[in-house]
Design an enzyme around this catalytic site. Sequence first.
Site, PDB file in Angstrom:
ATOM      1  N   HIS A 155       0.833  -1.208   0.000  1.00  0.00           N
ATOM      2  CA  HIS A 155       0.000   0.000   0.000  1.00  0.00           C
ATOM      3  C   HIS A 155       0.865   1.254   0.000  1.00  0.00           C
ATOM      4  CE1 HIS A 155      -3.125  -2.860   1.199  1.00  0.00           C
ATOM      5  NE2 HIS A 155      -3.993  -1.960   0.773  1.00  0.00           N
ATOM      6  N   LYS A 159      -0.681   4.951   4.743  1.00  0.00           N
ATOM      7  CA  LYS A 159      -1.623   4.035   5.405  1.00  0.00           C
ATOM      8  C   LYS A 159      -1.269   3.863   6.879  1.00  0.00           C
ATOM      9  CE  LYS A 159      -3.858  -0.427   4.792  1.00  0.00           C
ATOM     10  NZ  LYS A 159      -5.168   0.176   5.091  1.00  0.00           N
TER      11      LYS A 159
HETATM   12  N1  LIG Z   1     -12.580  -0.817   2.294  1.00  0.00           N
HETATM   13  C1  LIG Z   1     -11.885  -0.390   1.240  1.00  0.00           C
HETATM   14  O1  LIG Z   1     -12.055  -0.829   0.104  1.00  0.00           O
HETATM   15  C2  LIG Z   1     -10.864   0.686   1.470  1.00  0.00           C
HETATM   16  C3  LIG Z   1     -10.181   1.257   0.403  1.00  0.00           C
HETATM   17  C4  LIG Z   1      -9.286   2.274   0.668  1.00  0.00           C
HETATM   18  C5  LIG Z   1      -9.092   2.699   1.977  1.00  0.00           C
HETATM   19  N2  LIG Z   1      -9.761   2.108   2.973  1.00  0.00           N
HETATM   20  C6  LIG Z   1      -9.665   2.554   4.358  1.00  0.00           C
HETATM   21  O2  LIG Z   1     -10.397   3.757   4.455  1.00  0.00           O
HETATM   22  C7  LIG Z   1      -9.824   4.570   5.488  1.00  0.00           C
HETATM   23  C8  LIG Z   1      -9.509   5.940   4.908  1.00  0.00           C
HETATM   24  O3  LIG Z   1      -8.492   5.815   3.950  1.00  0.00           O
HETATM   25  P1  LIG Z   1      -7.950   7.076   3.140  1.00  0.00           P
HETATM   26  O4  LIG Z   1      -6.834   6.617   2.322  1.00  0.00           O
HETATM   27  O5  LIG Z   1      -9.105   7.781   2.507  1.00  0.00           O
HETATM   28  O6  LIG Z   1      -7.393   7.975   4.355  1.00  0.00           O
HETATM   29  P2  LIG Z   1      -7.217   9.546   4.412  1.00  0.00           P
HETATM   30  O7  LIG Z   1      -6.243   9.807   5.509  1.00  0.00           O
HETATM   31  O8  LIG Z   1      -6.934  10.085   3.058  1.00  0.00           O
HETATM   32  O9  LIG Z   1      -8.658  10.075   4.825  1.00  0.00           O
HETATM   33  C9  LIG Z   1      -9.190   9.929   6.114  1.00  0.00           C
HETATM   34  C10 LIG Z   1     -10.058  11.145   6.350  1.00  0.00           C
HETATM   35  O10 LIG Z   1     -10.766  10.949   7.572  1.00  0.00           O
HETATM   36  C11 LIG Z   1     -10.873  12.199   8.175  1.00  0.00           C
HETATM   37  N3  LIG Z   1     -11.177  12.043   9.581  1.00  0.00           N
HETATM   38  C12 LIG Z   1     -10.407  11.517  10.563  1.00  0.00           C
HETATM   39  N4  LIG Z   1     -11.034  11.608  11.729  1.00  0.00           N
HETATM   40  C13 LIG Z   1     -12.235  12.202  11.491  1.00  0.00           C
HETATM   41  C14 LIG Z   1     -13.329  12.564  12.307  1.00  0.00           C
HETATM   42  N5  LIG Z   1     -13.304  12.373  13.614  1.00  0.00           N
HETATM   43  N6  LIG Z   1     -14.392  13.127  11.714  1.00  0.00           N
HETATM   44  C15 LIG Z   1     -14.435  13.340  10.391  1.00  0.00           C
HETATM   45  N7  LIG Z   1     -13.419  13.034   9.553  1.00  0.00           N
HETATM   46  C16 LIG Z   1     -12.332  12.466  10.117  1.00  0.00           C
HETATM   47  C17 LIG Z   1      -9.524  12.872   7.923  1.00  0.00           C
HETATM   48  O11 LIG Z   1      -9.631  14.283   8.054  1.00  0.00           O
HETATM   49  C18 LIG Z   1      -9.239  12.443   6.511  1.00  0.00           C
HETATM   50  O12 LIG Z   1      -9.720  13.400   5.566  1.00  0.00           O
HETATM   51  C19 LIG Z   1      -8.613   3.809   5.988  1.00  0.00           C
HETATM   52  O13 LIG Z   1      -8.951   3.074   7.143  1.00  0.00           O
HETATM   53  C20 LIG Z   1      -8.287   2.858   4.848  1.00  0.00           C
HETATM   54  O14 LIG Z   1      -7.615   1.704   5.276  1.00  0.00           O
HETATM   55  C21 LIG Z   1     -10.635   1.108   2.744  1.00  0.00           C
HETATM   56  O1  LIG Z   2      -5.588   2.596   0.961  1.00  0.00           O
HETATM   57  C1  LIG Z   2      -5.905   1.867   1.916  1.00  0.00           C
HETATM   58  O2  LIG Z   2      -5.670   2.175   3.098  1.00  0.00           O
HETATM   59  C2  LIG Z   2      -6.621   0.610   1.653  1.00  0.00           C
HETATM   60  N1  LIG Z   2      -7.045  -0.084   2.659  1.00  0.00           N
HETATM   61  C3  LIG Z   2      -7.792  -1.288   2.602  1.00  0.00           C
HETATM   62  C4  LIG Z   2      -7.116  -2.357   3.399  1.00  0.00           C
HETATM   63  O3  LIG Z   2      -6.572  -2.062   4.487  1.00  0.00           O
HETATM   64  O4  LIG Z   2      -7.160  -3.510   3.005  1.00  0.00           O
HETATM   65  C5  LIG Z   2      -8.194  -1.710   1.227  1.00  0.00           C
HETATM   66  C6  LIG Z   2      -7.301  -1.261   0.153  1.00  0.00           C
HETATM   67  C7  LIG Z   2      -6.875   0.194   0.276  1.00  0.00           C
END
Ligand SMILES: NC(=O)c1ccc[n+]([C@@H]2O[C@H](COP(=O)([O-])OP(=O)(O)OC[C@H]3O[C@@H](n4cnc5c(N)ncnc54)[C@H](O)[C@@H]3O)[C@@H](O)[C@H]2O)c1
Ligand SMILES: O=C(O)C1=N[C@H](C(=O)O)CCC1
EC number: 1.17.1.8
Length: 266
Positions: A155, A159
């Site tokens: 990643h 992250k």
């Molecule tokens: N399930 C999936 O397919 C998938 C895909 C990508 C990322 N993710 C997950 O999604 C999450 C976010 O990833 P990202 O890359 O967008 O992170 P990021 O750091 O770009 O965004 C996170 C956002 O959350 C906001 N935030 C934090 N605390 C907050 C609060 N109390 N109230 C409101 N907003 C708040 C931050 O200001 C930030 O803008 C991570 O846990 C990541 O692992 C999951």
């Molecule tokens: O960008 C991230 O953070 C992602 N998180 C998920 C994970 O923890 O598996 C899914 C992929 C992107």
Amino acid sequence: MDSIKVVVAGPRGRMGREAVILAEETSHFELAGVLDRKNGGEKLNEIAEGFSSSAPIYTDLKECLFETKADVLIDLTTPETGMLHAKTALEMGVRPVVGTTGFTEDNLKELQELSEAKGLGVIIAPNFAVGAVLMMKFSQMAAKYFPDIEIIEQHHDQKLDAPSGTGVKTAEMISAVREEKKQGHPNEKETLAGARGASYNGIRIHSVRLPGLVAHQEVLFGGEGQTLKIRHDSYDRKSFMSGVKLSCEQVMKLDTLVYGLENIIE
Ligand SMILES: NC(=O)c1ccc[n+]([C@@H]2O[C@H](COP(=O)([O-])OP(=O)(O)OC[C@H]3O[C@@H](n4cnc5c(N)ncnc54)[C@H](O)[C@@H]3O)[C@@H](O)[C@H]2O)c1
Ligand SMILES: O=C(O)C1=N[C@H](C(=O)O)CCC1
């Protein structure tokens, strides 16, 4: 299809931004509001370029869910915040769709109990990309024939959690069909701590973090005289959005917690 009122938590984040665009562009979704850490009281299209919606920005979740009368909260924040948001949403009668990763088994159990007590659906999906779900399912199938397995997840370097939610979910799915197993030489020793990666029921998970990456995972299987590699790459966060959309639609029909997109795709 009935219109679904959604709120996005984390709208300025890498994933939240895409989820906002999804909600703006989906005809049966209404972006009722967003939850941010700042800019409360302003409108979304006033604070960031690329957003067309004038959805109100809140910094207080309870106020946000109460005023918007949201159906679904999409959470894309951080593990601690995501847990708090999911619990608050359920308490207020709103169904959470959680993409945030890093939840513990205890977190999942607590949310499951709350979801059942409230009779409200929750979807927690460590990976919303259909290709990643297939990678996990194919890995589960392959584990029957190749019980020696190493997961390498890669990643971007911003992250927070390691191993990734996808890495953990893959190991969990494999463990459901594979006996616990000590892999490698019985007497192997790490001369540098962490060299063999993390272990989930004996399955090794290695986490790579580098600028330039988005989300990638390879599952390696070893057998006599052969290896098998199953790989998925997300090059763009758009890859997650069909899963977010499906989850928002399906969570409206659920009255319990579903962990993993594989349980709702047909
Ligand atoms: N399930 C999936 O397919 C998938 C895909 C990508 C990322 N993710 C997950 O999604 C999450 C976010 O990833 P990202 O890359 O967008 O992170 P990021 O750091 O770009 O965004 C996170 C956002 O959350 C906001 N935030 C934090 N605390 C907050 C609060 N109390 N109230 C409101 N907003 C708040 C931050 O200001 C930030 O803008 C991570 O846990 C990541 O692992 C999951
Ligand atoms: O960008 C991230 O953070 C992602 N998180 C998920 C994970 O923890 O598996 C899914 C992929 C992107």
